[in-house]
Design an enzyme around this catalytic site. Structure first.
Site, mmCIF file in Angstrom:
data_model
loop_
_atom_site.group_PDB
_atom_site.id
_atom_site.type_symbol
_atom_site.label_atom_id
_atom_site.label_comp_id
_atom_site.label_asym_id
_atom_site.label_seq_id
_atom_site.Cartn_x
_atom_site.Cartn_y
_atom_site.Cartn_z
ATOM 1 N N ASP A 140 0.829 -1.215 0.000
ATOM 2 C CA ASP A 140 0.000 0.000 0.000
ATOM 3 C C ASP A 140 0.858 1.257 0.000
ATOM 4 O OD1 ASP A 140 -1.961 -1.860 0.206
ATOM 5 O OD2 ASP A 140 -2.861 -1.088 2.047
ATOM 6 N N ASP A 149 11.427 3.455 13.320
ATOM 7 C CA ASP A 149 10.824 2.156 13.634
ATOM 8 C C ASP A 149 9.580 2.398 14.490
ATOM 9 O OD1 ASP A 149 12.170 -0.994 13.838
ATOM 10 O OD2 ASP A 149 10.365 -0.508 14.998
ATOM 11 N N SER A 171 2.036 -7.554 9.264
ATOM 12 C CA SER A 171 0.718 -7.609 8.618
ATOM 13 C C SER A 171 0.284 -9.014 8.212
ATOM 14 C CB SER A 171 0.710 -6.685 7.392
ATOM 15 O OG SER A 171 1.397 -7.298 6.328
ATOM 16 N N THR A 227 -8.485 -3.038 9.831
ATOM 17 C CA THR A 227 -8.636 -4.204 8.956
ATOM 18 C C THR A 227 -9.904 -5.012 9.206
ATOM 19 O OG1 THR A 227 -7.696 -6.401 8.485
ATOM 20 C CG2 THR A 227 -7.137 -5.449 10.600
ATOM 21 N N GLU A 241 -9.891 -8.055 9.447
ATOM 22 C CA GLU A 241 -9.523 -9.126 10.392
ATOM 23 C C GLU A 241 -10.062 -8.833 11.791
ATOM 24 O OE1 GLU A 241 -7.609 -12.177 10.629
ATOM 25 O OE2 GLU A 241 -8.243 -12.243 8.557
ATOM 26 N N TYR A 292 -2.710 -10.840 15.337
ATOM 27 C CA TYR A 292 -2.740 -9.682 14.432
ATOM 28 C C TYR A 292 -4.067 -8.921 14.569
ATOM 29 C CZ TYR A 292 -3.397 -7.173 9.983
ATOM 30 O OH TYR A 292 -3.676 -6.227 9.029
ATOM 31 N N LYS A 346 -4.532 -5.145 15.947
ATOM 32 C CA LYS A 346 -5.143 -4.117 15.094
ATOM 33 C C LYS A 346 -6.349 -3.472 15.784
ATOM 34 C CE LYS A 346 -3.021 -3.590 11.070
ATOM 35 N NZ LYS A 346 -2.538 -2.287 10.581
ATOM 36 N N HIS A 377 -6.904 -6.435 -0.037
ATOM 37 C CA HIS A 377 -6.637 -5.825 -1.341
ATOM 38 C C HIS A 377 -5.255 -6.256 -1.797
ATOM 39 C CE1 HIS A 377 -6.000 -3.003 1.975
ATOM 40 N NE2 HIS A 377 -4.913 -2.620 1.330
HETATM 41 P P1 NAP Z 1 2.852 -4.837 3.943
HETATM 42 O O1 NAP Z 1 3.095 -4.957 2.474
HETATM 43 O O2 NAP Z 1 3.124 -6.007 4.812
HETATM 44 O O3 NAP Z 1 3.688 -3.572 4.479
HETATM 45 C C1 NAP Z 1 3.885 -3.342 5.827
HETATM 46 C C2 NAP Z 1 5.125 -2.516 6.003
HETATM 47 O O4 NAP Z 1 5.341 -2.287 7.399
HETATM 48 C C3 NAP Z 1 6.410 -3.157 5.474
HETATM 49 O O5 NAP Z 1 6.995 -2.325 4.500
HETATM 50 C C4 NAP Z 1 7.308 -3.274 6.704
HETATM 51 O O6 NAP Z 1 8.654 -2.961 6.490
HETATM 52 C C5 NAP Z 1 6.731 -2.218 7.620
HETATM 53 N N1 NAP Z 1 7.091 -2.494 9.022
HETATM 54 C C6 NAP Z 1 6.979 -3.675 9.684
HETATM 55 N N2 NAP Z 1 7.447 -3.551 10.942
HETATM 56 C C7 NAP Z 1 7.855 -2.260 11.085
HETATM 57 C C8 NAP Z 1 8.426 -1.535 12.139
HETATM 58 N N3 NAP Z 1 8.686 -2.089 13.330
HETATM 59 N N4 NAP Z 1 8.733 -0.228 11.939
HETATM 60 C C9 NAP Z 1 8.492 0.360 10.741
HETATM 61 N N5 NAP Z 1 7.961 -0.296 9.678
HETATM 62 C C10 NAP Z 1 7.648 -1.593 9.843
HETATM 63 O O7 NAP Z 1 1.330 -4.398 4.197
HETATM 64 P P2 NAP Z 1 0.259 -3.779 3.182
HETATM 65 O O8 NAP Z 1 -0.462 -4.893 2.510
HETATM 66 O O9 NAP Z 1 0.894 -2.714 2.386
HETATM 67 O O10 NAP Z 1 -0.774 -3.155 4.220
HETATM 68 C C11 NAP Z 1 -0.600 -1.840 4.730
HETATM 69 C C12 NAP Z 1 -1.303 -1.733 6.073
HETATM 70 O O11 NAP Z 1 -2.686 -2.002 5.908
HETATM 71 C C13 NAP Z 1 -0.822 -2.722 7.139
HETATM 72 O O12 NAP Z 1 -0.909 -2.085 8.381
HETATM 73 C C14 NAP Z 1 -1.827 -3.856 7.071
HETATM 74 O O13 NAP Z 1 -1.906 -4.531 8.314
HETATM 75 C C15 NAP Z 1 -3.099 -3.079 6.756
HETATM 76 N N6 NAP Z 1 -4.112 -3.796 5.992
HETATM 77 C C16 NAP Z 1 -3.788 -4.425 4.843
HETATM 78 C C17 NAP Z 1 -4.768 -5.069 4.090
HETATM 79 C C18 NAP Z 1 -4.442 -5.768 2.819
HETATM 80 O O14 NAP Z 1 -5.273 -6.558 2.358
HETATM 81 N N7 NAP Z 1 -3.303 -5.493 2.182
HETATM 82 C C19 NAP Z 1 -6.101 -5.034 4.543
HETATM 83 C C20 NAP Z 1 -6.398 -4.339 5.729
HETATM 84 C C21 NAP Z 1 -5.400 -3.699 6.434
HETATM 85 P P3 NAP Z 1 9.673 -3.917 5.646
HETATM 86 O O15 NAP Z 1 9.322 -3.681 4.225
HETATM 87 O O16 NAP Z 1 11.001 -3.411 6.037
HETATM 88 O O17 NAP Z 1 9.384 -5.312 6.079
HETATM 89 O O1 G4F Z 2 -3.493 -13.995 2.001
HETATM 90 P P1 G4F Z 2 -3.683 -14.213 3.450
HETATM 91 O O2 G4F Z 2 -2.473 -14.487 4.252
HETATM 92 O O3 G4F Z 2 -4.504 -12.955 3.977
HETATM 93 P P2 G4F Z 2 -5.368 -12.701 5.302
HETATM 94 O O4 G4F Z 2 -5.068 -13.682 6.355
HETATM 95 O O5 G4F Z 2 -6.801 -12.604 4.870
HETATM 96 O O6 G4F Z 2 -4.827 -11.277 5.761
HETATM 97 C C1 G4F Z 2 -4.656 -10.210 4.829
HETATM 98 O O7 G4F Z 2 -5.851 -9.480 4.742
HETATM 99 C C2 G4F Z 2 -6.241 -8.811 5.960
HETATM 100 C C3 G4F Z 2 -7.557 -8.090 5.680
HETATM 101 O O8 G4F Z 2 -8.627 -8.980 5.851
HETATM 102 C C4 G4F Z 2 -5.138 -7.840 6.349
HETATM 103 F F1 G4F Z 2 -5.499 -7.154 7.464
HETATM 104 C C5 G4F Z 2 -3.850 -8.601 6.584
HETATM 105 O O9 G4F Z 2 -2.802 -7.670 6.882
HETATM 106 C C6 G4F Z 2 -3.474 -9.355 5.304
HETATM 107 O O10 G4F Z 2 -3.162 -8.409 4.323
HETATM 108 O O11 G4F Z 2 -4.694 -15.443 3.681
HETATM 109 C C7 G4F Z 2 -5.980 -15.458 3.096
HETATM 110 C C8 G4F Z 2 -6.603 -16.824 3.333
HETATM 111 C C9 G4F Z 2 -6.571 -17.296 4.784
HETATM 112 O O12 G4F Z 2 -7.809 -17.868 5.099
HETATM 113 C C10 G4F Z 2 -5.497 -18.369 4.808
HETATM 114 O O13 G4F Z 2 -5.695 -19.382 5.784
HETATM 115 O O14 G4F Z 2 -5.866 -17.793 2.584
HETATM 116 C C11 G4F Z 2 -5.661 -18.928 3.407
HETATM 117 N N1 G4F Z 2 -4.482 -19.650 2.915
HETATM 118 C C12 G4F Z 2 -4.501 -20.927 2.427
HETATM 119 N N2 G4F Z 2 -3.257 -21.298 2.094
HETATM 120 C C13 G4F Z 2 -3.218 -19.205 2.895
HETATM 121 C C14 G4F Z 2 -2.445 -20.242 2.375
HETATM 122 N N3 G4F Z 2 -2.686 -18.022 3.248
HETATM 123 C C15 G4F Z 2 -1.343 -17.852 3.084
HETATM 124 N N4 G4F Z 2 -0.794 -16.662 3.406
HETATM 125 N N5 G4F Z 2 -0.544 -18.854 2.587
HETATM 126 C C16 G4F Z 2 -1.037 -20.077 2.225
HETATM 127 O O15 G4F Z 2 -0.317 -20.959 1.786
#
Ligand code: NAP
Ligand code: G4F
Length: 326
Positions: free
Chosen positions: A14, A57, A83, A126, A128, A154, A158, A184
Site C-alpha cells: 500500500d 521504527d 501484517s 482491517t 480481520e 494480528y 489491530k 486488497h
Molecule cells: P505490507 O506490504 O506487509 O507492508 C507493511 C510494512 O510495514 C512493510 O513495509 C514493513 O517494512 C513495515 N514495518 C513492519 N514492521 C515495522 C516496524 N517495526 N517499523 C516500521 N515499519 C515496519 O502491508 P500492506 O499490505 O501494504 O498493508 C498496509 C497496512 O494495511 C498494514 O498495516 C496492514 O496490516 C493493513 N491492511 C492491509 C490489508 C491488505 O489486504 N493489504 C487489509 C487491511 C489492512 P519492511 O518492508 O522493512 O518489512
Molecule cells: O493472504 P492471506 O495471508 O490474507 P489474510 O489472512 O486474509 O490477511 C490479509 O488481509 C487482511 C484483511 O482482511 C489484512 F489485514 C492482513 O494484513 C493481510 O493483508 O490469507 C488469506 C486466506 C486465509 O484464510 C489463509 O488461511 O488464505 C488462506 N491460505 C490458504 N493457504 C493461505 C495459504 N494463506 C497464506 N498466506 N498462505 C497459504 O499458503
C-alpha cells in the site's frame, strides 16, 4: 504551497500505491523505512525516486517524533505493521509491539511534537478485526456498526490500534480516521500472502519452473479488491471535514479455490487439482472462514467505489508474474 505527507510502511504494497497517488496530487512525500541497512532501500529509491526516506521504527517513539519533525506533515498514513496473520501466531509479542503499540507510539509522536490539531492521521485498520466464525456476519457484509471478534494476535493488535486512534480523536480532538479495509491485492503484494503466492506459482508452472504449489485452507473466503483503488479511499478519508471510520470493500466474496480456478484459467488449465497440494504448515490455529464487506458509507460519504473486479485483478496479477518470471 504543496501539502506534505508521511507514510509509514512505505516499502509495503500500500505504501507504493499511496506514494504514487500522493505524488501525482503534488504532495511532498516522506516515507518511513526501518532497519539500519534495509535491503529494500535501493529498490524504493529506484521505484519511488521522489520519496524522502526517513529511517524510523514503529517500536521506537523517539524515532517517530524525529520523523514528524523532519517531515512536518499535513497528513500521516500509518501503514506499517506486522501484517501477516499466520506470522502473528508465531510472533505474537512482536505483533503487539508493532501492530498494536506502534500505533500509540505514532499518535504520541504527533501529540508530543504539537501536531494534535494540525496533523490529519490515517490508521490502517482491517477486516480481520471482525474475524468471527462467519455465523454472525450480516447478509450484506460487515459494516462500521458490526461487532468485532478478532481471531488472531494480528487481529487483536489491530483492534487496539483502531480503538487507541478513536481514543486520541475523542481525548485530544485529533483528526484521526480509521479505514477498515478488506483484503486488497496487486502485483506488489508480498509473496507470503495467498493471492500472490498463487499468481507467482501459476506463472512459474506455465514457464516450467515449478511443478506444484503447497497451500493451507482452500475453503476460506475473502473480499478481494485492487490495492490501487483502496489507497484512493484512504486519501479521501483525510480530505473530509470530519474524521470517522470507513469500510472499503468490493461487496463480493470468493474462496481460495475460486482464486485458483481463475488463476489457472489464465494459463489455459481448467483442472488445477493436480498442481495443488495441501500442507498443514499453512493452516492457522484459528481461521477466519469468511469476510465480506459493505462499503455503503464510503460510497455515500467519500464517493468511493472499487473499479477493478475479481477477474481483472487475477488476470493482472498472473500476467505480471508471467512477465517478471520470463
Ligand atoms: P505490507 O506490504 O506487509 O507492508 C507493511 C510494512 O510495514 C512493510 O513495509 C514493513 O517494512 C513495515 N514495518 C513492519 N514492521 C515495522 C516496524 N517495526 N517499523 C516500521 N515499519 C515496519 O502491508 P500492506 O499490505 O501494504 O498493508 C498496509 C497496512 O494495511 C498494514 O498495516 C496492514 O496490516 C493493513 N491492511 C492491509 C490489508 C491488505 O489486504 N493489504 C487489509 C487491511 C489492512 P519492511 O518492508 O522493512 O518489512
Ligand atoms: O493472504 P492471506 O495471508 O490474507 P489474510 O489472512 O486474509 O490477511 C490479509 O488481509 C487482511 C484483511 O482482511 C489484512 F489485514 C492482513 O494484513 C493481510 O493483508 O490469507 C488469506 C486466506 C486465509 O484464510 C489463509 O488461511 O488464505 C488462506 N491460505 C490458504 N493457504 C493461505 C495459504 N494463506 C497464506 N498466506 N498462505 C497459504 O499458503
Amino acid at each position: 504551497m504543496s501539502k506534505s505527507a508521511l507514510i509509514t510502511g512505505i516499502a509495503g504494497q500500500d505504501g507504493f500505491y499511496l506514494a504514487e497517488l500522493l505524488n501525482k496530487k503534488g504532495y511532498k512525500v516522506f516515507g518511513v523505512m526501518r532497519g539500519q541497512s534495509n535491503p529494500k532501500t535501493e529498490e524504493i529509491k529506484k521505484s519511488l525516486p521522489y520519496v524522502n526516506i526517513i529511517e524510523a521504527d514503529l517500536t521506537d517513539q523517539s524515532s517517530l517524533s524525529r520523523a514528524i519533525e523532519v517531515a512536518t506533515p499535513d497528513e500521516v498514513y500509518n501503514l506499517a505493521a506486522v501484517s501477516h496473520v499466520g506470522y502473528s501466531f508465531k510472533n505474537p509479542q512482536l505483533t503487539v509491539d508493532v501492530t498494536g503499540k506502534g500505533v500509540l507510539n505514532m499518535l504520541e509522536a504527533i501529540r508530543l511534537t504539537g501536531g494534535s490539531k494540525s496533523v490529519k492521521f490515517y490508521q490502517a485498520s482491517t477486516s480481520e478485526m471482525y474475524g468471527g466464525v462467519g455465523d454472525n456476519m450480516p447478509k450484506t457484509g460487515y459494516n462500521e456498526e458490526s461487532p468485532f471478534h478478532p481471531r488472531s494476535p494480528y487481529g487483536v493488535a489491530k483492534l487496539y490500534g483502531h480503538w487507541i486512534t478513536i481514543n486520541y480523536r475523542e481525548s485530544y480532538g485529533m483528526f484521526a480516521s480509521c479505514g477498515i479495509l478488506f483484503n486488497h491485492e496487486s502485483p506488489k503484494r508480498g509473496m507470503e500472502f495467498v493471492t500472490r503466492k498463487i499468481s507467482n506459482a501459476v506463472a512459474r508452472i506455465k514457464l516450467g519452473k515449478q511443478d506444484y504449489i503447497e497451500l493451507g485452507n482452500l475453503d476460506a473466503k475473502r473480499d478481494w479488491g485492487f490495492a490501487g483503488d483502496y489507497v484512493e479511499g484512504m486519501w479521501r478519508m483525510l480530505q473530509q471535514d470530519k474524521p470517522g471510520e470507513f469500510v472499503l470493500a468490493t461487496g463480493e466474496t470468493y474462496s481460495i479455490k475460486d482464486f485458483l480456478t481463475a488463476s489457472f484459467k489464465e494459463i489455459g488449465i481448467t483442472d488445477w487439482k493436480p498442481y495443488v497440494k495441501q500442507n498443514s504448515a499453512f493452516m492457522r490455529p484459528a481461521e477466519v472462514n469468511i469476510l465480506l464487506g459493505d462499503s455503503s458509507k464510503a460510497e455515500r460519504e467519500l464517493g468511493w467505489k472499487r473499479k477493478v473486479d475479481f477477474e481483472q485483478l487475477v488476470k493482472t496479477m498472473v500476467q505480471s508474474d508471467i512477465e517478471a518470471e520470463s
